[in-house]
Write an enzyme that holds these catalytic residues in place. Structure first.
Site, PDB file in Angstrom:
ATOM      1  N   LYS A  88       0.817  -1.224   0.000  1.00 63.88           N
ATOM      2  CA  LYS A  88       0.000   0.000   0.000  1.00 63.88           C
ATOM      3  C   LYS A  88       0.847   1.269   0.000  1.00 63.88           C
ATOM      4  O   LYS A  88       0.448   2.292  -0.551  1.00 63.88           O
ATOM      5  CB  LYS A  88      -0.927   0.012   1.228  1.00 63.88           C
ATOM      6  CG  LYS A  88      -1.972  -1.104   1.227  1.00 63.88           C
ATOM      7  CD  LYS A  88      -3.136  -0.790   0.324  1.00 63.88           C
ATOM      8  CE  LYS A  88      -4.186  -1.902   0.345  1.00 63.88           C
ATOM      9  NZ  LYS A  88      -5.198  -1.725  -0.707  1.00 63.88           N
ATOM     10  N   GLU A 110      -9.549   6.551   2.979  1.00 67.59           N
ATOM     11  CA  GLU A 110     -10.420   5.525   3.544  1.00 67.59           C
ATOM     12  C   GLU A 110      -9.546   4.339   3.897  1.00 67.59           C
ATOM     13  O   GLU A 110      -8.456   4.187   3.346  1.00 67.59           O
ATOM     14  CB  GLU A 110     -11.484   5.116   2.527  1.00 67.59           C
ATOM     15  CG  GLU A 110     -11.078   3.999   1.533  1.00 67.59           C
ATOM     16  CD  GLU A 110      -9.947   4.407   0.582  1.00 67.59           C
ATOM     17  OE1 GLU A 110      -9.718   5.617   0.405  1.00 67.59           O
ATOM     18  OE2 GLU A 110      -9.280   3.490   0.037  1.00 67.59           O
ATOM     19  N   SER A 376       1.712  -9.681  -1.006  1.00 67.03           N
ATOM     20  CA  SER A 376       1.337  -8.269  -0.835  1.00 67.03           C
ATOM     21  C   SER A 376       1.577  -7.717   0.567  1.00 67.03           C
ATOM     22  O   SER A 376       1.807  -6.528   0.727  1.00 67.03           O
ATOM     23  CB  SER A 376      -0.123  -8.071  -1.230  1.00 67.03           C
ATOM     24  OG  SER A 376      -0.976  -8.874  -0.441  1.00 67.03           O
TER      25      SER A 376
HETATM   26  C1  LIG Z   1      -1.636  -7.076   2.504  1.00 67.37           C
HETATM   27  C2  LIG Z   1      -2.774  -6.671   1.655  1.00 67.37           C
HETATM   28  N1  LIG Z   1      -2.971  -7.276   0.476  1.00 67.37           N
HETATM   29  C3  LIG Z   1      -4.010  -6.950  -0.327  1.00 67.37           C
HETATM   30  C4  LIG Z   1      -4.932  -5.995   0.050  1.00 67.37           C
HETATM   31  C5  LIG Z   1      -6.097  -5.727  -0.861  1.00 67.37           C
HETATM   32  O1  LIG Z   1      -6.007  -4.540  -1.574  1.00 67.37           O
HETATM   33  P1  LIG Z   1      -5.671  -4.520  -3.120  1.00 67.37           P
HETATM   34  O2  LIG Z   1      -6.591  -5.486  -3.786  1.00 67.37           O
HETATM   35  O3  LIG Z   1      -5.921  -3.118  -3.518  1.00 67.37           O
HETATM   36  O4  LIG Z   1      -4.263  -4.907  -3.306  1.00 67.37           O
HETATM   37  C6  LIG Z   1      -4.770  -5.319   1.277  1.00 67.37           C
HETATM   38  C7  LIG Z   1      -5.731  -4.287   1.714  1.00 67.37           C
HETATM   39  O5  LIG Z   1      -5.812  -3.884   2.828  1.00 67.37           O
HETATM   40  C8  LIG Z   1      -3.669  -5.674   2.094  1.00 67.37           C
HETATM   41  O6  LIG Z   1      -3.468  -5.077   3.279  1.00 67.37           O
END
Ligand SMILES: Cc1ncc(COP(=O)(O)O)c(C=O)c1O
Lengths: 392, 257
Positions: A88, A110, A376
């Site tokens: 993020k 948000e 992620s």
């Molecule tokens: C570690 C992690 N992966 C994925 C997401 C999902 O968001 P996005 O689909 O925008 O990557 C989040 C959202 O809070 C997250 O914290």
């Protein structure tokens, strides 16, 4: 060719369906963002912060024990090692410099799980900017540690008490507050959602992920293109970042893991492409979960970051034209995949990310295919959920 | 002639438009509320189609939307209720709604139904002007529906002119940069904006909305425009009403007197 057109559409999806009160803000952003981020000044600051503050490039790690278990060559793109613990922050760093160049004094955002809220509070502290984060009152209860992190960083956390009191309502509330404060305030959206130009802008800031994968894979495997890239999709920002430089390379399979919650037919799910239909949510035309009458349906996922009734318009397009394969991962399977990764590689993933790990069980691949999973985020924020679940 | 056009041909000042949410406080209150608004002496009825995610609305209208949906209101249901309403209501009637429920109903089916039951105009706050021109203008015209756009203090003069060119009926002047909701009074800054737009001599009449709540704010707004729109303050009255019809009429009389 997959790219956004002049009016902000990816095929049938995208656009800017916003109240006229937001038109000047969106227009200001649309007219300026690409020119600003192309300046050497911007790039110098952005690259320095990505390197020295965020800790980029993040490693592309060959997961040997996981590879052995699945019979493929599995690499993990370590976004969990970014400062604040998830991808993020790539986007918040990009947007805060932009906000500064636009002369903005205040930031609003948000958040669902609190990861984007923390990443926003972090860059606001870094830049000395006033920060207010809207968060559903249910999520405030579910994600206490992140609420406290934001407060420590000096942000105000304001509960969104309307509707279902989760991420979609926090997004509504942030948009309302932007209407109320149009002049000095920039809204940092946390995923590839919202009105044009947000989806493309956020994707561009996250595209550093696939940019790095390309040269890192070249170093390790002598090829830029893996056979498949897997990422979880809430709004879809980490997936967009991991897919971005492969959109138009058809030999690379793009695999998106959605949250099935308690099961796609359970009534408690967030599997948007299975359960959703075309409509408008948060300013763009996309696929969303809704009633026949066009009311947005409250989703469910054990992971707050995937608990969103829509997906970004670029993903709706990738789904529509069959460019990406979507798989739906249930809560229980995601939790088990989280434990699996913890024990095979010594990495406790965020529960969002654990959905992408389980996708390995749901797709077909050839032995020795090179598969990149976008890791992620890390699981520190999810300890309470792991403990409550207890299956380890 | 479209009833909105007829109204502004014959009345040039102190035009009062009243917004209410269909299905609130009770599912079947739609027609009784419309009759009371007319009997009280207002000039336009604006029916809000409830939506789960009204991003331009403050807490009062958000709540009325949630309650209306919980009561079972939907576009389909609303059109059933509106069948035959023209036997009793002669005022211009405008539907206000977010785009998604209308898209799911089908834009053409929606326009057709509006014409069939006797709707005169539409306010779709999240329909951008470009999309309107590209996709819907011809359709609205075919079914005789006037389309009202919003402007705010941030809207540039150039854009106001474009909106004026593309509007028929009236222009909805959002009184401040804000979401809907009743506030106390009207500031000097707002007056300056009212005057600025008044001096532009637009071809369409202007109604001022957001934050209008009583005789004083209605009169102030009317001094700089053709009249005003009351929403949140009306919803609050409806919510508190003991005798729905009598209380609505009393309130409207108190505003226009
Ligand atoms: C570690 C992690 N992966 C994925 C997401 C999902 O968001 P996005 O689909 O925008 O990557 C989040 C959202 O809070 C997250 O914290």
């Amino acid at each position: 060719m997959i790219r956004v057109d002049e009016k902000g559409f990816y095929g049938k999806f995208g656009g800017a369906y916003i109240p006229e009160m937001l038109h000047p803000n969106i227009e200001e952003l649309r007219e300026n963002w690409e020119a600003i981020i192309a300046t050497p000044e911007y790039q110098t600051e952005f690259q320095m912060l990505l390197r020295d503050f965020v800790g980029r490039p993040t490693p592309l790690y060959f997961a040997s024990r996981l590879s052995e278990k699945f019979g493929a060559k599995i690499y993990l793109k370590r976004e969990d090692l970014c400062h604040t613990g998830a991808h993020k922050v790539n986007n918040t760093v990009g947007q805060i410099i932009l906000a500064k160049k636009l002369g903005k004094k205040r930031i609003i955002a948000e958040t669902g799980a609190g990861q984007h809220g923390v990443a926003t509070a972090t860059v606001c502290a870094l830049m000395g900017m006033d920060c207010t984060v809207y968060m559903g009152s249910l999520d405030i209860e579910r994600q206490k540690p992140n609420v406290e992190r934001m407060k420590i960083l000096g942000a105000k956390v304001v509960p969104a008490t309307s509707g279902s009191q989760t991420l979609k309502d926090a997004t509504n509330e942030a948009m309302r507050q932007w209407i109320n404060n149009p002049v000095d305030t920039h809204y940092i959206i946390g995923s590839v959602v919202g009105p044009h130009p947000y989806p493309e802008m956020v994707a561009r800031f996250q595209s550093v992920i696939s940019e790095e994968i390309k040269w890192q894979l070249m170093e390790k495997e002598g090829r830029e293109n893996p056979d498949a890239v897997i990422a979880c999709v809430g709004g879809g920002s980490n997936a967009a970042g991991a897919f971005y430089h492969y959109y138009n390379t058809p030999e690379v399979r793009l695999i998106a893991a959605e949250a099935a919650g308690l099961g796609v037919n359970s009534g408690k799910s967030a599997a948007t492409t299975v359960l959703g239909t075309p409509g408008i949510l948060h300013g763009s035309k996309t696929i969303l979960m809704q009633t026949e009458d066009g009311q947005v349906v409250e989703p469910h996922s054990i992971s707050a970051g995937l608990d969103y009734p829509g997906i970004g318009p670029v993903h709706a397009h990738l789904f529509d034209i069959g460019r990406a394969e979507f798989v739906a991962v249930e809560d229980e399977d995601a939790m088990k995949a989280g434990i699996l990764l913890s024990r095979t590689e010594g990495i406790i993933p965020a529960i969002e990310t654990a959905h992408a790990i389980h996708a390995l069980n749901l797709i077909e691949y050839r032995k020795d295919d090179v598969i990149v999973i976008n890791l992620s985020g890390r699981g520190d924020k999810d300890l309470e959920t792991y403990i409550k679940w207890g299956g380890y | 002639m479209n009833r909105i056009q007829y109204l502004f041909n014959t009345k040039k000042e102190r035009v009062l438009s009243i917004y209410f949410t269909a299905g609130f406080p009770e599912l079947e209150d739609t027609l009784p509320i419309m009759e009371a608004i007319q009997a009280g002496g207002a000039d336009i009825i604006e029916i809000g189609v409830p939506y789960s995610d009204p991003i331009a609305d403050g807490p009062t209208i958000q709540d009325s939307n949630m309650i209306a949906l919980a009561n079972g209101m939907s576009l389909k249901k609303l059109f059933e209720q509106l069948k035959g309403f023209r036997a009793k209501i002669h005022l211009p009637v405008v539907l206000m709604g977010y785009l998604n429920p209308i898209m799911q109903y089908g834009m053409e089916a929606f326009c057709k139904k509006c014409k069939e039951v006797g709707i005169d105009g539409l306010i779709l706050p999240d329909l951008p002007m470009q999309q309107y021109q590209d996709e819907f203008k011809a359709l609205f015209e075919e079914y005789g529906l006037f389309n009202t756009f919003l402007i705010s203090p941030q809207t540039s003069e150039k854009r106001i002119r474009e909106i004026d060119q593309n509007s028929n009926g009236f222009i909805y002047m959002v009184s401040a940069h804000s979401i809907t909701g009743a506030r106390a009074g009207i500031s000097e800054e707002q007056i300056a904006y009212f005057e600025r737009v008044k001096a532009m001599n637009l071809k369409n009449p202007r109604l001022i909305g957001f934050g209008i709540s009583d005789s004083e704010t209605f009169t102030t707004a009317s001094n700089y425009s053709h009249g005003a729109i009351i929403g949140s303050a009306f919803i609050k009255k409806v919510k508190e009403a003991k005798d729905l019809s009598a209380d609505i009429q009393d309130y409207i009389k108190s505003v226009i007197s």
